[in-house]
Motif scaffolding. Sequence first.
Motif, PDB file in Angstrom:
ATOM      1  N   LEU A  78      37.232  57.388  37.225  1.00 25.42           N
ATOM      2  CA  LEU A  78      37.027  58.828  37.213  1.00 25.42           C
ATOM      3  C   LEU A  78      38.176  59.570  36.552  1.00 25.42           C
ATOM      4  CD1 LEU A  78      35.637  59.334  40.819  1.00 25.42           C
ATOM      5  CD2 LEU A  78      34.341  59.222  38.687  1.00 25.42           C
ATOM      6  N   GLU A  79      39.369  59.025  36.637  1.00 28.24           N
ATOM      7  CA  GLU A  79      40.537  59.700  36.082  1.00 28.24           C
ATOM      8  C   GLU A  79      41.582  58.658  35.702  1.00 28.24           C
ATOM      9  OE1 GLU A  79      44.013  62.391  38.003  1.00 28.24           O
ATOM     10  OE2 GLU A  79      41.966  63.082  38.348  1.00 28.24           O
ATOM     11  N   GLY A  80      42.228  58.852  34.581  1.00 24.13           N
ATOM     12  CA  GLY A  80      43.274  57.929  34.156  1.00 24.13           C
ATOM     13  C   GLY A  80      42.707  56.737  33.408  1.00 24.13           C
ATOM     14  N   GLU A  81      43.442  55.652  33.434  1.00 21.26           N
ATOM     15  CA  GLU A  81      43.045  54.430  32.736  1.00 21.26           C
ATOM     16  C   GLU A  81      43.148  53.252  33.695  1.00 21.26           C
ATOM     17  OE1 GLU A  81      45.706  54.046  29.471  1.00 21.26           O
ATOM     18  OE2 GLU A  81      44.854  55.742  28.390  1.00 21.26           O
ATOM     19  N   MET A  82      42.397  52.212  33.416  1.00 23.25           N
ATOM     20  CA  MET A  82      42.452  51.007  34.226  1.00 23.25           C
ATOM     21  C   MET A  82      42.392  49.801  33.311  1.00 23.25           C
ATOM     22  SD  MET A  82      40.161  49.861  37.479  1.00 23.25           S
ATOM     23  CE  MET A  82      41.021  50.998  38.549  1.00 23.25           C
ATOM     24  N   GLU A  83      43.171  48.801  33.630  1.00 25.46           N
ATOM     25  CA  GLU A  83      43.182  47.550  32.869  1.00 25.46           C
ATOM     26  C   GLU A  83      42.591  46.457  33.746  1.00 25.46           C
ATOM     27  OE1 GLU A  83      46.356  44.580  30.635  1.00 25.46           O
ATOM     28  OE2 GLU A  83      47.095  46.274  31.792  1.00 25.46           O
ATOM     29  N   PHE A  84      41.670  45.682  33.182  1.00 26.54           N
ATOM     30  CA  PHE A  84      41.054  44.578  33.891  1.00 26.54           C
ATOM     31  C   PHE A  84      41.390  43.276  33.177  1.00 26.54           C
ATOM     32  CE2 PHE A  84      38.383  48.206  34.828  1.00 26.54           C
ATOM     33  CZ  PHE A  84      38.157  48.085  36.187  1.00 26.54           C
ATOM     34  N   LEU A  85      41.909  42.337  33.900  1.00 29.69           N
ATOM     35  CA  LEU A  85      42.145  41.004  33.368  1.00 29.69           C
ATOM     36  C   LEU A  85      41.138  40.080  34.032  1.00 29.69           C
ATOM     37  CD1 LEU A  85      46.040  40.942  33.581  1.00 29.69           C
ATOM     38  CD2 LEU A  85      44.620  41.505  31.612  1.00 29.69           C
ATOM     39  N   THR A  86      40.403  39.336  33.231  1.00 25.61           N
ATOM     40  CA  THR A  86      39.363  38.457  33.776  1.00 25.61           C
ATOM     41  C   THR A  86      39.626  37.014  33.389  1.00 25.61           C
ATOM     42  OG1 THR A  86      37.954  38.686  31.843  1.00 25.61           O
ATOM     43  CG2 THR A  86      37.661  40.312  33.592  1.00 25.61           C
ATOM     44  N   LEU A  87      39.031  36.121  34.113  1.00 29.36           N
ATOM     45  CA  LEU A  87      39.112  34.701  33.788  1.00 29.36           C
ATOM     46  C   LEU A  87      38.301  34.438  32.522  1.00 29.36           C
ATOM     47  CD1 LEU A  87      38.563  33.248  37.362  1.00 29.36           C
ATOM     48  CD2 LEU A  87      40.722  33.425  36.117  1.00 29.36           C
ATOM     49  N   PRO A  88      38.588  33.352  31.837  1.00 27.51           N
ATOM     50  CA  PRO A  88      37.862  33.061  30.589  1.00 27.51           C
ATOM     51  C   PRO A  88      36.342  32.973  30.751  1.00 27.51           C
ATOM     52  CG  PRO A  88      39.770  31.650  30.791  1.00 27.51           C
ATOM     53  CD  PRO A  88      39.653  32.390  32.091  1.00 27.51           C
ATOM     54  N   ASP A  89      35.866  32.567  31.918  1.00 29.28           N
ATOM     55  CA  ASP A  89      34.419  32.413  32.099  1.00 29.28           C
ATOM     56  C   ASP A  89      33.764  33.655  32.713  1.00 29.28           C
ATOM     57  OD1 ASP A  89      35.650  32.026  34.544  1.00 29.28           O
ATOM     58  OD2 ASP A  89      34.263  30.483  35.204  1.00 29.28           O
ATOM     59  N   CYS A  90      34.488  34.762  32.804  1.00 26.91           N
ATOM     60  CA  CYS A  90      33.930  36.000  33.344  1.00 26.91           C
ATOM     61  C   CYS A  90      33.460  36.901  32.217  1.00 26.91           C
ATOM     62  CB  CYS A  90      34.986  36.744  34.165  1.00 26.91           C
ATOM     63  SG  CYS A  90      35.428  35.906  35.683  1.00 26.91           S
ATOM     64  N   ARG A  91      32.500  37.761  32.530  1.00 27.11           N
ATOM     65  CA  ARG A  91      31.956  38.693  31.553  1.00 27.11           C
ATOM     66  C   ARG A  91      32.411  40.097  31.910  1.00 27.11           C
ATOM     67  NH1 ARG A  91      27.043  41.692  31.548  1.00 27.11           N
ATOM     68  NH2 ARG A  91      26.627  40.768  33.558  1.00 27.11           N
ATOM     69  N   LEU A  92      32.946  40.808  30.942  1.00 24.67           N
ATOM     70  CA  LEU A  92      33.348  42.192  31.132  1.00 24.67           C
ATOM     71  C   LEU A  92      32.599  43.037  30.113  1.00 24.67           C
ATOM     72  CD1 LEU A  92      35.222  44.209  32.582  1.00 24.67           C
ATOM     73  CD2 LEU A  92      36.910  43.763  30.811  1.00 24.67           C
ATOM     74  N   ALA A  93      31.728  43.904  30.608  1.00 25.76           N
ATOM     75  CA  ALA A  93      30.947  44.775  29.725  1.00 25.76           C
ATOM     76  C   ALA A  93      31.407  46.216  29.937  1.00 25.76           C
ATOM     77  CB  ALA A  93      29.462  44.644  30.045  1.00 25.76           C
ATOM     78  N   VAL A  94      31.604  46.935  28.856  1.00 28.58           N
ATOM     79  CA  VAL A  94      32.032  48.326  28.933  1.00 28.58           C
ATOM     80  C   VAL A  94      30.851  49.214  28.570  1.00 28.58           C
ATOM     81  CG1 VAL A  94      33.615  50.041  28.010  1.00 28.58           C
ATOM     82  CG2 VAL A  94      34.385  47.674  28.308  1.00 28.58           C
ATOM     83  N   SER A  95      30.594  50.195  29.419  1.00 27.72           N
ATOM     84  CA  SER A  95      29.461  51.100  29.217  1.00 27.72           C
ATOM     85  C   SER A  95      29.934  52.543  29.378  1.00 27.72           C
ATOM     86  CB  SER A  95      28.369  50.808  30.238  1.00 27.72           C
ATOM     87  OG  SER A  95      27.372  51.792  30.163  1.00 27.72           O
ATOM     88  N   GLU A  96      29.315  53.450  28.684  1.00 28.10           N
ATOM     89  CA  GLU A  96      29.617  54.869  28.830  1.00 28.10           C
ATOM     90  C   GLU A  96      28.416  55.593  29.409  1.00 28.10           C
ATOM     91  OE1 GLU A  96      31.008  56.419  25.142  1.00 28.10           O
ATOM     92  OE2 GLU A  96      32.650  54.998  25.004  1.00 28.10           O
TER      93      GLU A  96
END
Length: 66
Positions: A45-63
């Motif tokens: 909701l406010e600011g920024e966030m960094e996500f670190l995931t394992l190699p076998d994880c999926r990270l999808a970014v949506s707006e």
Amino acid sequence: MASIDREQVAADWAKRGFSCDLWIDPPGRRWEDFTHATDELVVVLEGEMEFLTLPDCRLAVSEAHQ
């Protein structure tokens, strides 16, 4: 950034089988070695966030709610 309608987000997520809670962390907060056994949806909701995931994880970014 446009205002987020939390009730609408909660309703959308409920349709997809997710719960919706508000979580506030102070700047610089780190969650070392923290994992989830299930999928998770996150809206920053406010600011920024960094996500670190394992190699076998999926990270999808949506707006979808901007």
